[in-house]
Motif scaffolding. Structure first.
Motif, short mmCIF file in Angstrom:
data_model
loop_
_atom_site.label_atom_id
_atom_site.label_comp_id
_atom_site.label_asym_id
_atom_site.label_seq_id
_atom_site.Cartn_x
_atom_site.Cartn_y
_atom_site.Cartn_z
N ALA A 58 3.41 -10.88 8.06
CA ALA A 58 2.36 -10.09 8.72
C ALA A 58 2.12 -8.75 8.03
O ALA A 58 0.97 -8.37 7.78
N PRO A 59 3.17 -7.98 7.69
CA PRO A 59 2.90 -6.70 7.03
C PRO A 59 2.30 -6.82 5.63
O PRO A 59 1.72 -5.86 5.13
N MET A 60 2.43 -7.98 5.01
CA MET A 60 1.73 -8.16 3.74
C MET A 60 0.22 -8.16 3.97
O MET A 60 -0.53 -7.53 3.22
N ILE A 61 -0.22 -8.83 5.04
CA ILE A 61 -1.64 -8.81 5.39
C ILE A 61 -2.06 -7.41 5.81
O ILE A 61 -3.12 -6.91 5.42
N SER A 62 -1.20 -6.74 6.59
CA SER A 62 -1.51 -5.36 7.01
C SER A 62 -1.63 -4.43 5.81
O SER A 62 -2.50 -3.56 5.77
N GLY A 63 -0.77 -4.63 4.82
CA GLY A 63 -0.83 -3.81 3.61
C GLY A 63 -2.12 -4.01 2.84
O GLY A 63 -2.72 -3.06 2.33
N ILE A 64 -2.57 -5.26 2.75
CA ILE A 64 -3.84 -5.54 2.08
C ILE A 64 -4.99 -4.89 2.83
O ILE A 64 -5.89 -4.29 2.23
N ALA A 65 -4.96 -4.97 4.16
CA ALA A 65 -6.00 -4.32 4.97
C ALA A 65 -6.00 -2.82 4.72
O ALA A 65 -7.06 -2.18 4.61
N ALA A 66 -4.82 -2.22 4.62
CA ALA A 66 -4.72 -0.79 4.37
C ALA A 66 -5.30 -0.43 3.00
O ALA A 66 -5.98 0.60 2.85
N LEU A 67 -5.04 -1.27 2.00
CA LEU A 67 -5.62 -1.04 0.67
C LEU A 67 -7.14 -1.08 0.72
O LEU A 67 -7.82 -0.23 0.13
N LEU A 68 -7.68 -2.07 1.43
CA LEU A 68 -9.13 -2.18 1.53
C LEU A 68 -9.74 -0.97 2.22
O LEU A 68 -10.77 -0.44 1.79
N LEU A 69 -9.08 -0.48 3.26
CA LEU A 69 -9.59 0.70 3.97
C LEU A 69 -9.43 1.97 3.14
O LEU A 69 -10.20 2.91 3.31
N SER A 70 -8.46 1.98 2.23
CA SER A 70 -8.32 3.15 1.35
C SER A 70 -9.48 3.23 0.38
O SER A 70 -9.89 4.32 -0.04
N LEU A 71 -10.04 2.07 0.01
CA LEU A 71 -11.21 2.05 -0.87
C LEU A 71 -12.50 2.30 -0.11
O LEU A 71 -13.45 2.86 -0.66
N MET A 127 -13.45 -7.64 -5.03
CA MET A 127 -14.65 -7.99 -4.27
C MET A 127 -15.15 -6.80 -3.47
O MET A 127 -16.35 -6.63 -3.28
N ASN A 128 -14.23 -5.97 -3.02
CA ASN A 128 -14.62 -4.79 -2.24
C ASN A 128 -15.41 -3.81 -3.08
O ASN A 128 -16.21 -3.05 -2.55
N LYS A 129 -15.20 -3.83 -4.39
CA LYS A 129 -15.90 -2.90 -5.29
C LYS A 129 -17.31 -3.36 -5.62
O LYS A 129 -18.11 -2.59 -6.15
N LEU A 130 -17.60 -4.63 -5.35
CA LEU A 130 -18.93 -5.17 -5.71
C LEU A 130 -20.02 -4.63 -4.80
O LEU A 130 -19.80 -4.36 -3.64
N ALA A 151 0.86 -1.19 0.00
CA ALA A 151 0.00 0.00 0.00
C ALA A 151 0.90 1.24 0.00
O ALA A 151 1.11 1.86 1.04
N PRO A 152 1.43 1.61 -1.16
CA PRO A 152 2.48 2.65 -1.21
C PRO A 152 2.03 4.05 -0.82
O PRO A 152 2.87 4.92 -0.59
N ASN A 153 0.74 4.30 -0.73
CA ASN A 153 0.26 5.63 -0.32
C ASN A 153 -0.10 5.70 1.16
O ASN A 153 -0.63 6.71 1.62
N VAL A 154 0.19 4.63 1.88
CA VAL A 154 -0.17 4.58 3.29
C VAL A 154 0.70 5.53 4.11
O VAL A 154 1.82 5.87 3.72
N GLU A 155 0.18 5.97 5.23
CA GLU A 155 0.95 6.77 6.18
C GLU A 155 1.35 5.87 7.34
O GLU A 155 0.49 5.27 7.99
N ILE A 156 2.64 5.74 7.58
CA ILE A 156 3.15 4.86 8.63
C ILE A 156 3.21 5.61 9.96
O ILE A 156 3.67 6.74 10.03
N MET A 157 2.72 4.96 11.03
CA MET A 157 2.81 5.48 12.39
C MET A 157 3.84 4.62 13.14
O MET A 157 3.50 3.57 13.68
#
Length: 199
Positions: free
Chosen positions: A142-155, A196-199, A31-37
């Motif tokens: 683990a961060p691969m799953i976190s990145g996917i979650a971040a992508l879903l929340l960006s949508l 699937m998130n777009k459906l 998720a390259p546009n994510v903001e890291i805390m």
């Protein structure tokens, strides 16, 4: 402490999640546009449960959408409470997505407590001083799953933690050895999860 760097571990995880794209160097995160805390803990030193609890609480209370925990520890009531609070109170009641690594000792990387699996072997990622390295371990999965979650929340920024979880469950691909008592629901297909998130 967000300001203290103990070693490369956090930088490795952050790179998998959010390394920037189109800069002509290195890698691109999930998720390259994510903001890291960043929240630093000395995992090789004398880190205490209270520090981990404080880190989790600080994260969800200060606006984290996803909490990546590339660490392992024995069960602790205060830690469990902190995670439950993040899952239920984070994001103004929608819940933070909390992702934890399963560990690298013996059979800890498989088991009935896993929800998902992700690649964690020979992962190219960021390390300190603008450099890169190829690393392995569940701390990279683990961060691969976190990145996917971040992508879903960006949508869908209003999605609940439950919606994100089930979106990923429904986007899992079974692996040849897949059984729920070994690798959970399977390997999360990021593209399928987004479609699937777009459906």
């Amino acid at each position: 402490s967000p300001s203290r760097i103990y070693d490369k571990h956090g930088t490795c995880c952050a790179g998998v999640i959010g390394a920037v794209r189109n800069n002509g160097i290195g890698i691109v995160g999930i998720a390259p546009n994510v903001e890291i805390m960043p929240i630093s803990l000395d995992l090789d030193g004398s880190v205490k449960y209270s520090q981990m609890v404080n880190a989790i609480n600080w994260a969800w209370q200060n606006g984290a959408d996803v909490i990546n925990m590339s660490l392992t520890c024995d069960p602790d009531d205060k830690m469990t409470d902190a995670i439950k609070n993040a899952l239920t109170k984070g994001r103004n009641g929608k819940g933070c997505v909390v992702v934890a690594a399963s560990g690298n000792q013996g059979q800890s990387s498989v088991g009935k407590n896993l929800d998902f699996v992700a690649p964690g072997v020979n992962v190219l990622t960021t390390i300190l001083n603008g450099e890169y390295d190829v690393l392995s371990g569940t701390s990279l999965a683990a961060p691969m799953i976190s990145g996917i979650a971040a992508l879903l929340l960006s949508l869908d920024p209003e999605a609940t933690v439950s919606k994100v979880y089930w979106n990923m469950v429904n986007a899992c691909r079974e692996l040849p050895q897949n059984t729920h008592d070994k690798i959970g629901h399977g390997l999360v297909d990021a593209y399928l999860a987004l479609m699937m998130n777009k459906l």
